[in-house]
Design a protein around this motif. Structure first.
Motif, PDB file in Angstrom:
ATOM      1  N   ASP A  83      31.356  16.892 -13.404  1.00 49.57           N
ATOM      2  CA  ASP A  83      31.917  16.784 -12.332  1.00 49.57           C
ATOM      3  C   ASP A  83      33.373  16.187 -12.106  1.00 49.57           C
ATOM      4  O   ASP A  83      34.670  16.263 -11.556  1.00 49.57           O
ATOM      5  CB  ASP A  83      31.263  16.020 -11.114  1.00 49.57           C
ATOM      6  N   GLN A  84      33.434  14.928 -12.838  1.00 50.88           N
ATOM      7  CA  GLN A  84      34.515  14.079 -12.993  1.00 50.88           C
ATOM      8  C   GLN A  84      35.893  14.811 -13.656  1.00 50.88           C
ATOM      9  O   GLN A  84      36.705  14.823 -13.105  1.00 50.88           O
ATOM     10  CB  GLN A  84      34.442  12.839 -13.850  1.00 50.88           C
ATOM     11  N   VAL A  85      35.569  15.350 -14.792  1.00 55.44           N
ATOM     12  CA  VAL A  85      36.439  16.235 -15.660  1.00 55.44           C
ATOM     13  C   VAL A  85      37.135  17.316 -14.829  1.00 55.44           C
ATOM     14  O   VAL A  85      38.289  17.652 -14.850  1.00 55.44           O
ATOM     15  CB  VAL A  85      35.915  16.521 -17.009  1.00 55.44           C
ATOM     16  N   ASP A  86      35.910  18.127 -14.187  1.00 58.51           N
ATOM     17  CA  ASP A  86      36.564  19.159 -13.288  1.00 58.51           C
ATOM     18  C   ASP A  86      37.351  18.860 -12.227  1.00 58.51           C
ATOM     19  O   ASP A  86      38.439  19.333 -11.820  1.00 58.51           O
ATOM     20  CB  ASP A  86      35.433  19.982 -12.643  1.00 58.51           C
ATOM     21  N   TYR A  87      37.124  17.415 -11.595  1.00 61.44           N
ATOM     22  CA  TYR A  87      37.683  16.921 -10.509  1.00 61.44           C
ATOM     23  C   TYR A  87      39.350  16.628 -11.057  1.00 61.44           C
ATOM     24  O   TYR A  87      40.310  17.007 -10.628  1.00 61.44           O
ATOM     25  CB  TYR A  87      37.110  15.798  -9.844  1.00 61.44           C
ATOM     26  N   LEU A  88      39.340  15.960 -12.315  1.00 66.56           N
ATOM     27  CA  LEU A  88      40.574  15.634 -12.670  1.00 66.56           C
ATOM     28  C   LEU A  88      41.345  16.727 -13.103  1.00 66.56           C
ATOM     29  O   LEU A  88      42.700  16.651 -12.816  1.00 66.56           O
ATOM     30  CB  LEU A  88      40.306  14.666 -14.279  1.00 66.56           C
ATOM     31  N   VAL A  89      40.951  17.750 -13.455  1.00 69.15           N
ATOM     32  CA  VAL A  89      41.709  19.065 -13.889  1.00 69.15           C
ATOM     33  C   VAL A  89      42.305  19.553 -12.624  1.00 69.15           C
ATOM     34  O   VAL A  89      43.333  19.610 -12.615  1.00 69.15           O
ATOM     35  CB  VAL A  89      40.876  20.045 -14.693  1.00 69.15           C
ATOM     36  N   SER A  90      41.395  19.648 -11.470  1.00 68.80           N
ATOM     37  CA  SER A  90      41.988  20.127 -10.358  1.00 68.80           C
ATOM     38  C   SER A  90      43.079  19.202  -9.607  1.00 68.80           C
ATOM     39  O   SER A  90      43.808  19.729  -9.138  1.00 68.80           O
ATOM     40  CB  SER A  90      40.920  20.742  -9.423  1.00 68.80           C
ATOM     41  N   LYS A  91      42.774  17.944  -9.892  1.00 73.87           N
ATOM     42  CA  LYS A  91      43.712  16.925  -9.332  1.00 73.87           C
ATOM     43  C   LYS A  91      45.082  17.100  -9.939  1.00 73.87           C
ATOM     44  O   LYS A  91      46.164  17.180  -9.319  1.00 73.87           O
ATOM     45  CB  LYS A  91      43.077  15.531  -9.413  1.00 73.87           C
ATOM     46  N   LYS A  92      45.006  17.117 -11.252  1.00 70.89           N
ATOM     47  CA  LYS A  92      46.253  17.174 -12.183  1.00 70.89           C
ATOM     48  C   LYS A  92      47.151  18.250 -11.808  1.00 70.89           C
ATOM     49  O   LYS A  92      48.310  18.640 -11.830  1.00 70.89           O
ATOM     50  CB  LYS A  92      45.912  16.868 -13.383  1.00 70.89           C
ATOM     51  N   ILE A  93      46.424  19.481 -11.943  1.00 71.05           N
ATOM     52  CA  ILE A  93      46.882  20.804 -11.501  1.00 71.05           C
ATOM     53  C   ILE A  93      47.430  20.876 -10.180  1.00 71.05           C
ATOM     54  O   ILE A  93      48.707  21.256 -10.007  1.00 71.05           O
ATOM     55  CB  ILE A  93      46.270  21.954 -12.074  1.00 71.05           C
ATOM     56  N   GLY A  94      46.642  20.466  -9.194  1.00 70.96           N
ATOM     57  CA  GLY A  94      47.283  20.486  -7.739  1.00 70.96           C
ATOM     58  C   GLY A  94      47.394  22.096  -7.450  1.00 70.96           C
ATOM     59  O   GLY A  94      46.960  22.840  -7.578  1.00 70.96           O
TER      60      GLY A  94
END
Length: 168
Positions: free
Chosen positions: A113-124
């Motif tokens: 969940d953390q890694v998926d969130y970080l990807v979506s956050k960084k891509i935005g």
């Protein structure tokens, strides 16, 4: 061992204790950090030991509460369990990674969940680059960001690919 150039005029257990109370009134500290602060202030080791023990006896210093709060704080910043473990070890707090993962579970969070969130956050809302070279540069930037949070390269790469699969 390093000696402080700021020697307390009169080192006493009571003064050390009062200084500790002022510190923990503002925020939580580990026992190690409190000892370091007193040492740097120039208190004698016997006064440090006595004041820390009094703090523990009075119930103001609870290492277990501090540890849990520190884990939750680092977890909320999306750091990996291994990174959290290393951060705690710097404060002379030793916990198993399984304990950290149990706190993740208590908070309904997983490493994926953390890694998926970080990807979506960084891509935005940024568009995915079309050119091959630009795409790999973009992908590398995102994976490097996630790895800097202590997650593995493979977990970051897998999460990036999952994100792309969702957007296609």
């Amino acid at each position: 061992m390093f000696q402080s150039k700021y020697k307390v005029k009169e080192s006493s257990t009571k003064k050390a204790y009062n200084y500790l109370i002022n510190l923990i009134a503002k925020r939580d500290y580990s026992e190690y950090k409190l000892r370091e602060k007193l040492r740097l202030k120039g208190y004698e080791s016997s006064h440090i030991d006595e004041s820390i023990q009094k703090l523990i006896d009075d119930g103001y210093l609870r290492e277990d509460f501090y540890t849990d709060a520190r884990i939750r704080g680092l977890m909320s910043k999306n750091y990996s369990p291994s990174h959290i473990k290393r951060s705690l070890e710097q404060e002379k707090i030793y916990v198993d990674e399984s304990y950290i993962l149990s706190i993740f579970g208590d908070n309904y969070t997983s490493v994926d969940d953390q890694v998926d969130y970080l990807v979506s956050k960084k891509i935005g809302s940024k568009p995915i680059p079309e050119g091959r070279e630009e795409f790999y540069k973009f992908k590398n930037k995102i994976i490097t960001f996630i790895v800097s949070k202590g997650h593995s390269f493979s977990a970051a790469s897998d999460a990036f690919n999952r994100y792309l699969d969702k957007t296609d």
